[in-house]
Motif scaffolding. Structure first.
Motif, PDB file in Angstrom:
ATOM      1  N   ALA A  36      -1.564  14.895  26.810  1.00 24.18           N
ATOM      2  CA  ALA A  36      -1.193  13.663  27.508  1.00 24.18           C
ATOM      3  C   ALA A  36      -0.635  12.637  26.514  1.00 24.18           C
ATOM      4  N   ASP A  37       0.453  11.993  26.892  1.00 26.81           N
ATOM      5  CA  ASP A  37       1.100  11.028  26.015  1.00 26.81           C
ATOM      6  C   ASP A  37       0.160   9.907  25.587  1.00 26.81           C
ATOM      7  N   ASP A  38      -0.652   9.387  26.507  1.00 23.88           N
ATOM      8  CA  ASP A  38      -1.540   8.285  26.142  1.00 23.88           C
ATOM      9  C   ASP A  38      -2.594   8.735  25.129  1.00 23.88           C
ATOM     10  N   GLN A  39      -3.069   9.975  25.247  1.00 19.98           N
ATOM     11  CA  GLN A  39      -4.027  10.503  24.265  1.00 19.98           C
ATOM     12  C   GLN A  39      -3.363  10.669  22.897  1.00 19.98           C
ATOM     13  N   ILE A  40      -2.156  11.182  22.902  1.00 20.89           N
ATOM     14  CA  ILE A  40      -1.423  11.369  21.647  1.00 20.89           C
ATOM     15  C   ILE A  40      -1.142  10.021  21.001  1.00 20.89           C
ATOM     16  N   ASP A  41      -0.755   9.034  21.800  1.00 24.61           N
ATOM     17  CA  ASP A  41      -0.492   7.693  21.267  1.00 24.61           C
ATOM     18  C   ASP A  41      -1.740   7.094  20.630  1.00 24.61           C
ATOM     19  N   ARG A  42      -2.886   7.209  21.302  1.00 27.52           N
ATOM     20  CA  ARG A  42      -4.133   6.660  20.742  1.00 27.52           C
ATOM     21  C   ARG A  42      -4.522   7.393  19.453  1.00 27.52           C
ATOM     22  N   ALA A  43      -4.403   8.710  19.456  1.00 28.16           N
ATOM     23  CA  ALA A  43      -4.729   9.487  18.262  1.00 28.16           C
ATOM     24  C   ALA A  43      -3.786   9.149  17.117  1.00 28.16           C
ATOM     25  N   THR A  44      -2.507   8.985  17.430  1.00 28.42           N
ATOM     26  CA  THR A  44      -1.523   8.614  16.404  1.00 28.42           C
ATOM     27  C   THR A  44      -1.875   7.259  15.799  1.00 28.42           C
ATOM     28  N   ASP A  45      -2.243   6.319  16.643  1.00 26.10           N
ATOM     29  CA  ASP A  45      -2.642   4.998  16.142  1.00 26.10           C
ATOM     30  C   ASP A  45      -3.845   5.100  15.207  1.00 26.10           C
ATOM     31  N   ARG A  46      -4.813   5.960  15.558  1.00 24.82           N
ATOM     32  CA  ARG A  46      -5.993   6.135  14.700  1.00 24.82           C
ATOM     33  C   ARG A  46      -5.620   6.821  13.382  1.00 24.82           C
ATOM     34  N   LEU A  47      -4.720   7.812  13.447  1.00 24.98           N
ATOM     35  CA  LEU A  47      -4.269   8.470  12.213  1.00 24.98           C
ATOM     36  C   LEU A  47      -3.582   7.473  11.281  1.00 24.98           C
ATOM     37  N   ILE A  48      -2.698   6.678  11.847  1.00 29.50           N
ATOM     38  CA  ILE A  48      -1.971   5.692  11.040  1.00 29.50           C
ATOM     39  C   ILE A  48      -2.940   4.672  10.443  1.00 29.50           C
ATOM     40  N   ALA A  49      -3.948   4.271  11.201  1.00 28.14           N
ATOM     41  CA  ALA A  49      -4.947   3.332  10.677  1.00 28.14           C
ATOM     42  C   ALA A  49      -5.698   3.943   9.486  1.00 28.14           C
ATOM     43  N   GLU A  99      -4.564   6.326   7.504  1.00 25.29           N
ATOM     44  CA  GLU A  99      -3.594   6.421   6.404  1.00 25.29           C
ATOM     45  C   GLU A  99      -3.456   5.071   5.700  1.00 25.29           C
ATOM     46  N   ASN A 100      -3.349   4.015   6.483  1.00 25.84           N
ATOM     47  CA  ASN A 100      -3.203   2.689   5.888  1.00 25.84           C
ATOM     48  C   ASN A 100      -4.443   2.271   5.118  1.00 25.84           C
ATOM     49  N   GLN A 101      -5.625   2.657   5.609  1.00 29.46           N
ATOM     50  CA  GLN A 101      -6.860   2.366   4.868  1.00 29.46           C
ATOM     51  C   GLN A 101      -6.851   3.096   3.527  1.00 29.46           C
ATOM     52  N   GLY A 153       6.220  -0.293  -1.968  1.00 28.90           N
ATOM     53  CA  GLY A 153       4.923  -0.099  -1.330  1.00 28.90           C
ATOM     54  C   GLY A 153       3.813   0.254  -2.304  1.00 28.90           C
ATOM     55  N   LEU A 154       2.583   0.104  -1.835  1.00 25.40           N
ATOM     56  CA  LEU A 154       1.401   0.362  -2.662  1.00 25.40           C
ATOM     57  C   LEU A 154       1.340   1.789  -3.175  1.00 25.40           C
ATOM     58  N   LEU A 155       1.756   2.752  -2.358  1.00 23.60           N
ATOM     59  CA  LEU A 155       1.711   4.145  -2.795  1.00 23.60           C
ATOM     60  C   LEU A 155       2.606   4.368  -4.007  1.00 23.60           C
ATOM     61  N   TRP A 156       3.817   3.845  -3.952  1.00 24.96           N
ATOM     62  CA  TRP A 156       4.751   4.037  -5.065  1.00 24.96           C
ATOM     63  C   TRP A 156       4.288   3.272  -6.305  1.00 24.96           C
ATOM     64  N   GLU A 157       3.700   2.106  -6.127  1.00 24.34           N
ATOM     65  CA  GLU A 157       3.158   1.356  -7.270  1.00 24.34           C
ATOM     66  C   GLU A 157       2.073   2.169  -7.960  1.00 24.34           C
ATOM     67  N   GLU A 158       1.200   2.763  -7.155  1.00 30.19           N
ATOM     68  CA  GLU A 158       0.124   3.562  -7.733  1.00 30.19           C
ATOM     69  C   GLU A 158       0.664   4.799  -8.447  1.00 30.19           C
ATOM     70  N   LEU A 159       1.680   5.444  -7.871  1.00 28.16           N
ATOM     71  CA  LEU A 159       2.274   6.595  -8.527  1.00 28.16           C
ATOM     72  C   LEU A 159       2.863   6.207  -9.877  1.00 28.16           C
ATOM     73  N   ARG A 160       3.568   5.079  -9.910  1.00 30.73           N
ATOM     74  CA  ARG A 160       4.142   4.620 -11.187  1.00 30.73           C
ATOM     75  C   ARG A 160       3.044   4.358 -12.222  1.00 30.73           C
ATOM     76  N   MET A 161       1.918   3.761 -11.797  1.00 32.82           N
ATOM     77  CA  MET A 161       0.812   3.499 -12.723  1.00 32.82           C
ATOM     78  C   MET A 161       0.212   4.800 -13.237  1.00 32.82           C
ATOM     79  N   GLN A 162       0.030   5.784 -12.337  1.00 33.43           N
ATOM     80  CA  GLN A 162      -0.533   7.066 -12.737  1.00 33.43           C
ATOM     81  C   GLN A 162       0.355   7.765 -13.760  1.00 33.43           C
ATOM     82  N   ILE A 163       1.666   7.719 -13.526  1.00 32.07           N
ATOM     83  CA  ILE A 163       2.607   8.356 -14.457  1.00 32.07           C
ATOM     84  C   ILE A 163       2.583   7.640 -15.799  1.00 32.07           C
TER      85      ILE A 163
END
Length: 115
Positions: free
Chosen positions: A52-65, A67-69, A102-112
């Motif tokens: 169901a689209d509404d279930q997929i939308d809610r799950a996608t929102d939780r996945l993105i949340a 990822e952002n955390q 973005g934060l991900l790329w900043e962290e990658l640059r620091m790690q390198i």
């Protein structure tokens, strides 16, 4: 019409590689990022069974949340950084990557720079 795949479309597809990043399962040794990644993996697997689209939308929102955390937290080890990249990019299949500043790329640059 764009040939790019949206994150939502990618979430509903079976991961191409079928490979998951394995992280420590001991809750005492797992970092906060690794615990978030484990939650992300469980939810990612659940998305495959949704129709169901509404279930997929809610799950996608939780996945993105989740990822952002993960992105907001500093990595404590290489496995943390790998978990962030694996989740946020869907193992490289997701075209909607953070902007160069973005934060991900900043962290990658620091790690390198540290190596």
């Amino acid at each position: 019409m764009s040939n790019q795949i949206s994150r939502r479309t990618l979430l509903t597809a079976v991961p191409a590689s079928g490979v998951a990043l394995a992280l420590p399962t001991d809750a005492q040794t797992a970092t906060p990022i690794q615990r978030l990644y484990e939650q992300w993996l469980v939810l990612w697997d659940e998305v495959e069974n949704l129709s169901a689209d509404d279930q997929i939308d809610r799950a996608t929102d939780r996945l993105i949340a989740l990822e952002n955390q993960m992105i907001e937290l500093p990595s404590q080890c290489t496995a943390d950084l790998a978990a962030k990249i694996a989740a946020y990019t869907r193992w490289g299949d997701c075209p909607e990557l953070p902007q160069p500043g973005g934060l991900l790329w900043e962290e990658l640059r620091m790690q390198i720079a540290r190596s």
